[in-house]
Motif scaffolding. Structure first.
Motif, short mmCIF file in Angstrom:
data_model
loop_
_atom_site.label_atom_id
_atom_site.label_comp_id
_atom_site.label_asym_id
_atom_site.label_seq_id
_atom_site.Cartn_x
_atom_site.Cartn_y
_atom_site.Cartn_z
N GLU A 206 49.09 -6.08 -13.58
CA GLU A 206 49.60 -6.86 -12.46
C GLU A 206 48.44 -7.08 -11.51
O GLU A 206 47.61 -6.19 -11.32
N LEU A 207 48.38 -8.27 -10.93
CA LEU A 207 47.36 -8.57 -9.93
C LEU A 207 48.05 -8.68 -8.58
O LEU A 207 48.98 -9.47 -8.42
N ILE A 208 47.58 -7.87 -7.62
CA ILE A 208 48.18 -7.84 -6.30
C ILE A 208 47.27 -8.59 -5.32
O ILE A 208 46.06 -8.34 -5.27
N CYS A 563 55.31 -3.18 -9.99
CA CYS A 563 56.14 -2.43 -10.93
C CYS A 563 55.32 -1.50 -11.83
O CYS A 563 55.74 -0.38 -12.12
N TYR A 564 54.15 -1.96 -12.29
CA TYR A 564 53.40 -1.19 -13.26
C TYR A 564 52.97 0.17 -12.72
O TYR A 564 52.91 1.15 -13.46
N VAL A 565 52.65 0.24 -11.43
CA VAL A 565 52.17 1.49 -10.85
C VAL A 565 53.27 2.55 -10.82
O VAL A 565 52.99 3.76 -10.73
N LEU A 566 54.52 2.13 -10.92
CA LEU A 566 55.64 3.07 -10.87
C LEU A 566 55.97 3.66 -12.23
O LEU A 566 56.75 4.62 -12.33
N GLU A 567 55.41 3.10 -13.30
CA GLU A 567 55.73 3.56 -14.65
C GLU A 567 55.11 4.91 -14.94
O GLU A 567 53.94 5.15 -14.63
N LYS A 568 55.90 5.79 -15.52
CA LYS A 568 55.42 7.14 -15.86
C LYS A 568 55.15 7.25 -17.36
O LYS A 568 55.66 6.48 -18.15
#
Length: 568
Positions: A206-208, A563-568
Motif C-alpha cells: 500500500e502506498l500512503i 490495512c496491510y500494516v494491521l495484518e499479523k
C-alpha cells in the motif's frame, strides 16, 4: 560391454556437518581448539596469563572476606547492567561469583579471538556462539545468585516470585520472551497517527500519501521506501518522534510504502517484483498524483538496498531521464563483503538450512528473524527481560520502539533466498554482477546526488560498511554518521537541549571511513535539520498544498495507516 555405473559418493564430514551443524557452531569451536593444540608454546603463555589473573582474583576474594576494600581484579564494563547492584562489590560472596564469572568469560572469549592461524570469520563465529552460552549462564540470570532478585522477593513477601511465575507462563504461551506489552498500543490511535490516505494498493504494498500541514509544499514529493522486513510505522511512531510528521511539518509532500505481510501464496515473489511492481509503481504513483517530473526517494535498510538497485536500473538506460532526481539512504548496505555480526548466521550451509525451513511454508516467519537479531545483543534484548520479568516480577514496559520491534513480518521464500544468496553470500550488487529486468546494475553509473546516513553503534548495518556506498556510486555524496544504533540513530528528532550528536560532510568518492570521520567535527543536535535543509535546496519551488490526497487515477482507498500494516 555394459556401461559401468559410477559408484555413489558417500557423504563426507562436510555433508554431515551441513545437516547437523548448519551454522558452523561445533566446527568453529573445533578449529579454534585445534589451532591452540598445534601451537603449544603460545597455549602455555595463555595459561600462564590466566593463572596470573586467577591469583589476582583469589587475592581479591580473600581481601573482601577480611573486610578489606580493593579494586576489582577483573573490572566490570561500565555499561554492563548485570552487575550494577552494589552487592556485587560489597558482599564477599556475590563479589566472588562476579569476579570468577568475568575471569573465565573474558579469558575464553579472548583466547578464541587470539587463536593462532585462525581466520577472522571463523574466530568471530566461534566467539559469538561461545558468548551466547556464557551470557546464558551469568550468575545474574538465576534467582539465588542475583542479589536484586532476592531483595525484591524479601521486600514483597514473595509477590515478585508469584508475578514472575505468571510472567513466565505468559511468555511460555506466547512462545517468546516478550519485551513489551503486546496490547500497549493500537495502530492509528497511539502509533502511526499522522493523517493520510492509501492511494495505491497491489499484491505487494500500500502506498500512503500524508496530509499536508502547511499552506504551501515543495513541488517535488518525498517517497520513503520502508524495509519489507519490518512494518513501516517505525517512521511514524508517536507525534514527538515521527519522521513522517516532521517532514510534513517542514512542507514536504510525503509518501511511504507499507508492505504486505505475505503468506504461502506469495512464495514465488522475487526481488524483481519488489523492484518493478513495488518501488517503481510507488515512484510512478507519486509522480502522477503530484504532477512532478521527478521525485526525491528515501530508502531505509533493506528498502535502501532496493532503492539503490532501482537507481542503478534507471542509470542503465542512458537515453531516459530518471524519475528520481536525488536520493537518501538510511543505514543501508550496498557492499555486503563485511555485513557485521549478522554474518555469523550466513554461510552456504546456513542459507540452505533456512531455505529448507521456508520450503514447506513458503515464507520465513518474522519471529525467527527477530530472534536472530536479538541474539546479536543477548544481554540487553533477551536476558534483561528474563531477569526483569521472571526474577523481579516486573510488568512489561509500554515502549513504542519495542512494540514495533515485536510486530514482526514474514518474508517471501523466493525473495529471501535470492537476497541471502545474491547479496549477502555473493555480494553481486557491489560487484556489478546483477542483472534485473534485462538491465545490468552498475552502481558507478548512478549520478544523482545522495544523502547517506549511518549509525555509530549499528550492529545490523555497520556504519563503516554503509560508508562504502560513497566510493561505489558516481554522484556527489553527503554522509552523516549519527550516534546511537540502527533504530534510534534514525528516529532522532530535534530536542532542546540536544540529546545526540552527529558528523556530517562531503564524502564523494571516499573509501576510508575513519579518515573521513577524523576530518569532520562532531555537531550537537539532530541530523534531521541538516537533511531537511539539504532537501529544501533541491525539492523545487513552493506551491499551494493540495486540498485532498490522491488523484482521479489514484483515488483514496483507506485512511492511514492502511490495512496491510494491521495484518499479523
Amino acid at each position: 560391454m555394459p556401461a559401468q555405473s559410477t559408484p555413489a559418493k558417500l557423504p563426507g564430514w562436510e555433508d554431515f556437518a551441513a545437516i547437523t551443524d548448519p551454522f558452523g557452531i561445533a566446527d568453529s569451536w573445533r578449529q579454534s581448539l585445534q589451532s591452540w593444540l598445534t601451537h603449544p608454546d603460545q597455549l602455555g603463555e595463555r595459561y600462564q596469563q590466566f593463572a596470573t589473573d586467577w591469583l589476582a582474583v583469589n587475592q581479591q576474594i580473600w581481601q573482601r572476606l577480611c573486610g578489606i576494600t580493593t579494586g576489582d581484579a577483573i573490572p566490570v564494563i561500565e555499561h554492563d547492567e548485570r552487575f550494577h547492584d552494589p552487592a556485587w562489590s560489597t558482599h564477599p560472596g556475590f563479589d566472588a561469583l562476579k569476579e570468577i564469572y568475568l575471569l573465565h568469560t573474558r579469558a575464553l572469549v579472548d583466547a578464541i579471538y587470539a587463536s593462532p592461524g585462525l581466520d577472522t570469520k571463523t574466530a568471530q563465529r566461534a566467539a559469538f556462539w561461545v558468548k551466547q552460552w556464557l551470557d546464558a549462564v551469568a550468575p545474574s540470570n538465576f534467582f539465588w545468585t542475583n542479589p536484586t532478585a532476592i531483595d525484591h522477593a524479601l521486600e514483597s513477601n514473595g509477590e515478585s516470585l508469584r508475578q514472575g511465575a505468571a510472567n513466565f507462563a505468559r511468555d511460555l504461551a506466547a512462545g517468546d520472551v516478550l519485551m513489551v506489552d503486546p496490547h500497549a498500543f493500537t495502530l492509528g490511535r497511539d502509533l502511526a497517527t499522522t493523517p493520510g490516505e492509501v492511494v495505491l494498493r497491489n499484491e505487494l504494498l500500500e502506498l500512503i500519501q500524508y496530509t499536508p500541514t502547511t499552506p504551501q509544499v515543495r513541488s517535488m514529493p518525498v517517497l520513503i521506501v520502508a524495509p519489507w522486513i519490518n512494518k513501516f510505522y517505525i517512521l511514524d511512531l508517536k507525534p514527538r518522534n515521527s519522521l513522517v510528521r516532521y517532514l510534513v511539518s517542514q512542507g514536504f509532500t510525503v509518501f511511504v510504502t507499507s508492505w504486505k505481510n505475505p503468506g504461502p501464496e506469495a512464495r514465488d515473489t522475487g526481488f524483481e517484483d519488489y523492484l518493478i511492481k513495488g518501488v517503481l509503481a510507488a515512484v510512478d504513483t507519486a509522480r502522477e498524483i503530484t504532477g512532478a517530473e521527478q521525485i526525491h526517494a528515501v530508502g531505509y535498510c533493506l528498502g535502501g538496498t532496493t532503492l539503490t538497485s532501482l537507481m542503478a536500473w534507471f542509470a542503465a538506460d542512458a537515453a531516459t531521464t530518471p524519475p528520481i532526481a536525488h536520493w537518501t539512504l538510511f543505514t543501508t548496505l550496498t557492499d555486503f563483503s563485511d555485513p557485521g555480526e549478522i554474518g555469523v548466521f550466513l554461510s552456504e550451509a546456513a542459507v540452505g538450512f533456512i531455505e529448507q525451513g521456508m520450503a514447506g511454508k513458503g515464507y520465513l516467519d518474522g519471529r525467527e528473524m527477530a530472534r536472530s537479531f536479538r541474539m546479536l545483543r543477548p544481554n540487553s534484548l533477551i536476558w534483561h527481560y528474563v531477569v526483569h520479568s521472571y526474577l523481579y516480577g516486573e510488568a512489561l514496559p509500554a515502549f513504542d520502539v519495542l512494540f514495533w520491534n515485536m510486530d514482526a513480518t514474514r518474508m517471501r521464500a523466493a525473495m529471501h533466498s535470492w537476497y541471502l544468496r545474491e547479496l549477502y553470500l555473493g555480494n553481486h550488487l557491489a560487484q556489478g554482477a546483477l542483472t534485473i529486468a534485462g538491465r545490468r546494475l552498475d552502481l558507478g553509473s548512478i549520478r544523482q546526488p545522495l544523502y547517506a546516513v549511518g549509525c555509530e553503534q549499528d550492529h545490523i548495518a555497520p556504519w563503516k560498511q554503509t560508508f562504502r556506498t560513497c566510493g561505489l556510486v558516481g554522484g556527489p555524496v553527503r554522509y552523516v554518521l549519527a550516534t546511537s544504533g540502527h533504530i534510534l540513530g534514525i528516529i532522532n528528532p530535534p530536542v532542546d537541549p540536544p540529546k545526540r550528536r552527529y558528523w556530517v560532510g562531503d564524502a564523494s568518492g571516499c573509501s576510508d571511513a575513519e579518515q573521513w570521520r577524523a576530518s569532520i567535527a562532531k555537531v550537537p543536535g539532530s541530523w534531521w535539520e541538516d537533511w531537511t535543509a539539504w532537501l529544501h535546496e533541491r525539492c523545487g519551488e513552493w506551491r499551494d498544498a493540495p486540498a485532498a490526497a490522491g488523484s482521479a487515477g489514484h483515488p483514496p482507498l483507506a485512511a492511514a495507516p492502511g490495512c496491510y500494516v494491521l495484518e499479523k
